[in-house]
Design an enzyme around this catalytic site. Structure first.
Site, PDB file in Angstrom:
ATOM      1  N   SER A 195       7.402   4.282   0.834  1.00 41.57           N
ATOM      2  CA  SER A 195       8.514   4.613   1.726  1.00 41.57           C
ATOM      3  C   SER A 195       9.193   3.358   2.253  1.00 41.57           C
ATOM      4  CB  SER A 195       8.020   5.488   2.890  1.00 41.57           C
ATOM      5  OG  SER A 195       7.677   4.740   4.014  1.00 41.57           O
ATOM      6  N   SER A 239       5.121  20.952   0.375  1.00 39.13           N
ATOM      7  CA  SER A 239       6.076  20.845   1.487  1.00 39.13           C
ATOM      8  C   SER A 239       7.502  20.734   0.974  1.00 39.13           C
ATOM      9  CB  SER A 239       5.738  19.656   2.392  1.00 39.13           C
ATOM     10  OG  SER A 239       5.655  18.467   1.645  1.00 39.13           O
ATOM     11  N   ASP A 288       7.236   9.382  -2.663  1.00 37.09           N
ATOM     12  CA  ASP A 288       5.783   9.264  -2.885  1.00 37.09           C
ATOM     13  C   ASP A 288       5.578   8.308  -4.060  1.00 37.09           C
ATOM     14  OD1 ASP A 288       2.961   9.762  -3.437  1.00 37.09           O
ATOM     15  OD2 ASP A 288       3.188  11.649  -2.381  1.00 37.09           O
ATOM     16  N   GLY A 333       5.688  11.619   1.462  1.00 39.19           N
ATOM     17  CA  GLY A 333       4.433  12.256   1.059  1.00 39.19           C
ATOM     18  C   GLY A 333       4.689  13.526   0.280  1.00 39.19           C
ATOM     19  N   HIS A 381       3.318  15.651  10.434  1.00 37.31           N
ATOM     20  CA  HIS A 381       2.208  16.539  10.100  1.00 37.31           C
ATOM     21  C   HIS A 381       0.881  15.856  10.420  1.00 37.31           C
ATOM     22  CE1 HIS A 381      -0.054  19.251   7.069  1.00 37.31           C
ATOM     23  NE2 HIS A 381       0.243  19.960   8.149  1.00 37.31           N
ATOM     24  N   ASP A 382      -0.162  16.664  10.582  1.00 36.87           N
ATOM     25  CA  ASP A 382      -1.518  16.155  10.836  1.00 36.87           C
ATOM     26  C   ASP A 382      -1.608  15.378  12.145  1.00 36.87           C
ATOM     27  OD1 ASP A 382      -2.428  17.201   8.301  1.00 36.87           O
ATOM     28  OD2 ASP A 382      -1.386  15.526   7.367  1.00 36.87           O
ATOM     29  N   PHE A 396      -1.823  20.577   1.284  1.00 38.44           N
ATOM     30  CA  PHE A 396      -2.549  20.701   2.549  1.00 38.44           C
ATOM     31  C   PHE A 396      -1.605  21.181   3.653  1.00 38.44           C
ATOM     32  CE2 PHE A 396      -3.996  17.191  -0.088  1.00 38.44           C
ATOM     33  CZ  PHE A 396      -5.310  17.556  -0.337  1.00 38.44           C
ATOM     34  N   ASP A 434       4.621  12.691   6.337  1.00 34.04           N
ATOM     35  CA  ASP A 434       3.375  13.344   5.911  1.00 34.04           C
ATOM     36  C   ASP A 434       2.735  12.528   4.788  1.00 34.04           C
ATOM     37  OD1 ASP A 434       1.389  15.294   5.803  1.00 34.04           O
ATOM     38  OD2 ASP A 434       2.507  16.558   4.401  1.00 34.04           O
ATOM     39  N   HIS A 461      -2.527   8.362   5.972  1.00 30.27           N
ATOM     40  CA  HIS A 461      -2.923   8.518   7.372  1.00 30.27           C
ATOM     41  C   HIS A 461      -3.522   7.266   7.995  1.00 30.27           C
ATOM     42  CE1 HIS A 461      -2.268  12.596   6.125  1.00 30.27           C
ATOM     43  NE2 HIS A 461      -2.405  13.035   7.355  1.00 30.27           N
TER      44      HIS A 461
HETATM   45 MG    MG Z   1      -0.292  16.457   5.744  1.00 34.02          MG
END
Ligand code: MG
Length: 217
Positions: free
Chosen positions: A118, A46, A65, A40, A163-164, A14, A135, A138
């Site tokens: 993490s 990424s 992750d 992530g 990110h996001d 993404f 990342d 969320h």
């Molecule tokens: Mg993201």
């Protein structure tokens, strides 16, 4: 940028190409000073941007992750990808895809996978980092824990990238934005770049971060 964009487009993930290019540029600058770390990994998109930059500087990217997917990616949920469902019935497994991506982009000698949460990885961490990229999940608690576990490991002058980061609820969840605002309000970081939902901040000084602010939820 030494990345085969067509091959990278085929990797699940993404990350918008414009954001990815900015991520690469940030990592290329930062990794001259030390290792980078991302939270992530998913299937490695990424990690290709950051890892390729690290490789150019003979630096290392640690990529964290648990590879079990986030809540909305579980079987039966809205964002479940059938390709990622573990045939053995173990839910989601993105680790095999991640390893294939590292191999395809010749990053196995640059990217160190850490397969855990993490917060667990941070328990015994003692290495200053030139760049931390958040990342992961969320949910507010997840982003908040990622920030608090890792912001203090960013070296003075190093980068914290998120990110996001959406400022309007109609664009996405607000948890990354709330934590990003806290990072700026802490006085430890100043924003240096914003590209779509990517925010690049630079650590202004050395020293431990302040204790977490109490939230009502
Ligand atoms: Mg993201």
């Amino acid at each position: 940028m030494l990345i085969d964009q067509c091959a990278l487009d085929a990797v699940k993930g993404f990350m918008d190409p414009e954001e990815g290019a900015a991520l690469y540029a940030a990592a290329l600058s930062a990794s001259r000073r030390g290792p980078c770390l991302e939270i992530g990994s998913y299937c490695g998109k990424s990690a290709v941007y950051i890892g390729t930059a690290c490789r150019e500087n003979h630096a290392i990217l640690f990529s964290i992750d648990h590879h079990r997917g986030s809540e909305e990616q579980q079987p039966g949920q809205a964002y479940c990808d059938p390709d990622l469902v573990d045939a053995a019935g173990g839910g989601i497994n993105t680790f095999d895809h991640f390893r294939k991506t590292l191999r395809a982009f010749s990053l196995e000698d640059t990217v160190v996978p850490l397969v855990c949460s993490s917060v667990v990885a941070a328990r015994a961490w003692a290495t200053a980092l030139a760049m931390v990229f958040i990342d992961g999940g969320h949910a507010f608690e997840t982003v908040w824990n990622d920030y608090n576990a890792w912001a203090g490991h960013v070296m003075g002058g190093g980068l914290l990238v998120m990110h996001d980061v959406f400022e309007r609820p109609e664009d996405g969840g607000l948890s990354p934005f709330e934590v990003y605002e806290y990072a700026l309000a802490s006085g430890l970081f100043e924003e240096t770049q914003r590209i779509k939902s990517l925010r690049v901040m630079q650590r202004k000084c050395c020293g431990a971060p302040p204790p977490p602010r109490k939230y009502a939820y």
